[in-house]
Motif scaffolding. Sequence first.
Motif, PDB file in Angstrom:
ATOM      1  N   GLN A 112      -4.029  48.109  48.009  1.00 20.77           N
ATOM      2  CA  GLN A 112      -5.241  47.551  47.389  1.00 20.77           C
ATOM      3  C   GLN A 112      -6.212  48.625  46.886  1.00 20.77           C
ATOM      4  O   GLN A 112      -7.310  48.299  46.436  1.00 20.77           O
ATOM      5  CB  GLN A 112      -5.941  46.561  48.327  1.00 20.77           C
ATOM      6  N   SER A 114      -8.025  50.763  44.437  1.00 17.89           N
ATOM      7  CA  SER A 114      -8.188  50.645  42.989  1.00 17.89           C
ATOM      8  C   SER A 114      -7.960  51.996  42.323  1.00 17.89           C
ATOM      9  O   SER A 114      -8.111  53.044  42.945  1.00 17.89           O
ATOM     10  CB  SER A 114      -9.583  50.119  42.673  1.00 17.89           C
ATOM     11  N   ARG A 115      -7.575  51.930  41.068  1.00 17.24           N
ATOM     12  CA  ARG A 115      -7.403  53.147  40.279  1.00 17.24           C
ATOM     13  C   ARG A 115      -8.674  53.971  40.314  1.00 17.24           C
ATOM     14  O   ARG A 115      -9.774  53.413  40.339  1.00 17.24           O
ATOM     15  CB  ARG A 115      -7.124  52.799  38.817  1.00 17.24           C
ATOM     16  N   SER A 117      -9.898  55.711  42.578  1.00 20.54           N
ATOM     17  CA  SER A 117     -10.452  55.998  43.898  1.00 20.54           C
ATOM     18  C   SER A 117     -10.034  57.403  44.307  1.00 20.54           C
ATOM     19  O   SER A 117      -8.945  57.856  43.980  1.00 20.54           O
ATOM     20  CB  SER A 117      -9.909  55.006  44.930  1.00 20.54           C
ATOM     21  N   ARG A 145     -14.031  55.033  47.405  1.00 22.43           N
ATOM     22  CA  ARG A 145     -13.293  53.962  46.755  1.00 22.43           C
ATOM     23  C   ARG A 145     -13.966  53.692  45.407  1.00 22.43           C
ATOM     24  O   ARG A 145     -15.183  53.686  45.318  1.00 22.43           O
ATOM     25  CB  ARG A 145     -13.412  52.749  47.662  1.00 22.43           C
ATOM     26  N   LEU A 148     -13.147  47.882  41.766  1.00 17.65           N
ATOM     27  CA  LEU A 148     -11.850  47.271  41.474  1.00 17.65           C
ATOM     28  C   LEU A 148     -11.654  47.080  39.979  1.00 17.65           C
ATOM     29  O   LEU A 148     -10.581  47.303  39.442  1.00 17.65           O
ATOM     30  CB  LEU A 148     -11.717  45.943  42.206  1.00 17.65           C
ATOM     31  N   ASN A 149     -12.720  46.664  39.297  1.00 25.60           N
ATOM     32  CA  ASN A 149     -12.601  46.440  37.854  1.00 25.60           C
ATOM     33  C   ASN A 149     -13.264  47.576  37.093  1.00 25.60           C
ATOM     34  O   ASN A 149     -14.479  47.645  37.021  1.00 25.60           O
ATOM     35  CB  ASN A 149     -13.252  45.118  37.467  1.00 25.60           C
TER      36      ASN A 149
ATOM     37  N   TYR B 464     -17.244  54.786  40.229  1.00 22.02           N
ATOM     38  CA  TYR B 464     -15.862  54.908  39.766  1.00 22.02           C
ATOM     39  C   TYR B 464     -15.114  55.987  40.525  1.00 22.02           C
ATOM     40  O   TYR B 464     -14.225  56.638  39.995  1.00 22.02           O
ATOM     41  CB  TYR B 464     -15.835  55.199  38.263  1.00 22.02           C
TER      42      TYR B 464
END
Lengths: 504, 504
Positions: A112, A114-115, A117, A145, A148-149, B464
């Motif tokens: 889980q 996210s990209r 992170s 982290r 997520l979006n 981010y």
Amino acid sequence: MVGSEVLEESGEKISKKEASSLSLEEDESFSSNYGDVTTNELQLAVEGKELTDVSNLVEEIVGSEVSIRGRVHKNRLVGTKLFVILRESGFTVQCVVEETRVGANMIKFVKQLSRESVVELIGVVSHPKKPLTGTTQQKNVLPRRSLLNLPLVVEDAARSESDIEKSGKDGKPAARVLQDTRLNNRVLDIRTPANQAIFRIQCQVQIDIMICHYPNRVLEIHTPKLMAGSSEGGSAVFRLDYKGQPACLAQSPQLHKQMAICGDMRRVFEVGPVFRAEDSFTHRHLCEFVGLDVEMEIRMHYSEIMDLVGELFPFIFTKIEERCPKELESVKKQYPFQSLKFLPQTLRLTFAEGIQMLKEAGEEVDPLGDLNTESERKLGQLVLEKYKTEFYMLHRYPLAVRPFYTMPYENDSNYSNSFDVFIRGEEIMSGAQRIHDPELLEKRARECCIDVKTISTYIDAFRYGAPPHGGFGVGLERVVMLLCALNNIRKTSLFPRDSQRLTP
Amino acid sequence: MVGSEVLEESGEKISKKEASSLSLEEDESFSSNYGDVTTNELQLAVEGKELTDVSNLVEEIVGSEVSIRGRVHKNRLVGTKLFVILRESGFTVQCVVEETRVGANMIKFVKQLSRESVVELIGVVSHPKKPLTGTTQQKNVLPRRSLLNLPLVVEDAARSESDIEKSGKDGKPAARVLQDTRLNNRVLDIRTPANQAIFRIQCQVQIDIMICHYPNRVLEIHTPKLMAGSSEGGSAVFRLDYKGQPACLAQSPQLHKQMAICGDMRRVFEVGPVFRAEDSFTHRHLCEFVGLDVEMEIRMHYSEIMDLVGELFPFIFTKIEERCPKELESVKKQYPFQSLKFLPQTLRLTFAEGIQMLKEAGEEVDPLGDLNTESERKLGQLVLEKYKTEFYMLHRYPLAVRPFYTMPYENDSNYSNSFDVFIRGEEIMSGAQRIHDPELLEKRARECCIDVKTISTYIDAFRYGAPPHGGFGVGLERVVMLLCALNNIRKTSLFPRDSQRLTP
């Protein structure tokens, strides 16, 4: 070879570390060893384990346990194995997390992520074709982290136009990240290999300027950006209140760099912000840019200024090729361009010669007016054909199109002791001998309809004895833009400011 | 030896050229060869005669004809001979004009030249003790005559305090040029040897920073000075209108240098103007100064930032001694000071240790408050006595006295991962690990009573994925001021801006 496939898909210029991958394992007794870092002292620091750069995960250390930190570039689950591509400084490594070894909880945690992170982990370096070996310690901590979006995916932002078109052919058009999306989310955008390279090239340009100036005893100075008057008497000026006094932001260091020369500093340069309240929204104008300014005493002739330009720029071009080959490759991969053609001895044409070339090519141009952008581009083509160079100078400009402080040409007052410099058909620089005689300066100001009272500080600077002098100014962003043939100056400004943009 | 007497009188640190002087002659047929230059192309240039530096008028070229350019430092008539001291780049030469050789008209012209006028002349180099030889050509042209009444005389501005007192003893007190007179006429003031040296030292500091950063891959960046919000939420901010939007000038590059780190630039530095709308008028505050800012990813511990400071500054101090010995001498001559005492391995004390030292010395200090200027100076003395260094770091400052974005110390939230650096008992630099977790950042902002909405751009930069990081900022003017133990920061700012000064 999952990692390798993923990288080819992405189309990024990222060095592949196919020789190595990392395996993570978990003994359930170590389950506290993964998760968000809730503390500020770093986990790894506590245990005194040095971080290894991803670029250093080479064949020789296969079998060793290492700590690495990087961003989640992408991850995907294949059966019970989770493949995470971790990116760090343009290098990536494939990290393999196997459920049979680390347990379901850690798989769930890693899956889980996210990209983008930032992740730290400890694992054993192994060759992807060989069976994975066990580790003595397992860890996967998360200093930060990411959301997520994400507003953009770095992989998309790094894709070249031709790759976007290619992927379009088989019915799955790849995402194109638009300029405003990039600039609004510059923190993500500058993570692309091309952007990382652009700002390394820009830094190298500055280093080369200093290397070239140092033996020439050109002194770096800093002049104030807060001024009591308007530096060039124009309208494109930002005004503000300074402790109850009207003030403005310097539109150039013109006044103060000339004052430094009057203060016997001989040769000075400055690298600093320049402010122009431009209304136009073009590919080559910013409201704030980095000015590279030089001013120098003239010993004999204003051509000495052109000599310095002619030494400085070929030096920069040569050094960039020598010291930034990888960076140039990274830019070319996303924004293809041909290396700049330039002569070791910079070509100098007079303005009249330039006009003549344009006329012979059938262009209609005013011999005593300024060249418009189109004429400049056309002349650039003609010069390239005739002289095989994309870098040249045009000098003895008509006096009428230059600032009032430009020294008129003695033998023909229609012209002036001034020059422009062009790269790939675009003007990057203006330079000139300045008027050092206050009476002549006042006369010229009046002729140019400038209220002499508003520029009295400027004129007074020459009343205590001024040597003959001149200089030039160039925008750092414009140099890098044209060096790399980029189509927009916003690509070479870290956080651009234009008539419509004041953030981030 | 008239020239030599004159120089001793002046008390300036100017290298004497006793071995040579220039003789000028005039055949009446050449009378058109002196006078103001009314044209802009230089006379000498027309005749293709290269200028010789005054510093190059050495014994070996006695007998040669040379062209020189310099300022009239002073002139005096002795009988029928006129002795003009010409100054150029800190060197002077005595020019002898004899009425019997050049005629009364040229004597008259030269005699009325005001100090600081820029003069070009051709003459023959001769030893002052030998009879003067004739010339084949005679010339004395004046690119720029200075005003007859100067607001200050460079010779006076260059006099040291002790020389002023000395000359006072025999009833002729020498002129003391006050600070405002100097700053109002900075173009004249910066011609003194001490000022010329100060700005060469300042330039060398910058060169050394670049030399030290380059192998460490610290990237030079440029961040915008025009911002949509207030960079540190404070009141000392210059506000302006940006195309109808409210804007302000950056009080530091804090936000953007941190964004560069979030953009994976790893280690960055910036040299650029910093704007503070300070109300106070002190010896160490300016409204605009040159900030030297570094921001870097932390791999293991925030002490890595202190490691960089500990490498950078001793490097700068050592290089300045090596490369600017003459400049340091020039400054010392006018403003005497002892060279800075520093250790090769920079001393680090914790804030608590500093408090303890002050307490033991009988000082009353708040263990969780900030140190005031007096306590800082006292601690500097104690450290010098105990550790023999005038350069040291104090770290783990109380959290309450640091900006909201400072990372709290994990083991004791009264403290923080931050430090200050001192030179000669004065703070020159603050540094810290920053909070890279947006939630913690919001929490800390609220605790410090900052409206989170006003700093949303700043906080969003960390959403981010942000690596652990920190950095420091220091003022270039302050470094040079304390390096040379100068008593006022205006001495190291080329054109200072303070609460009362916006010009020149």
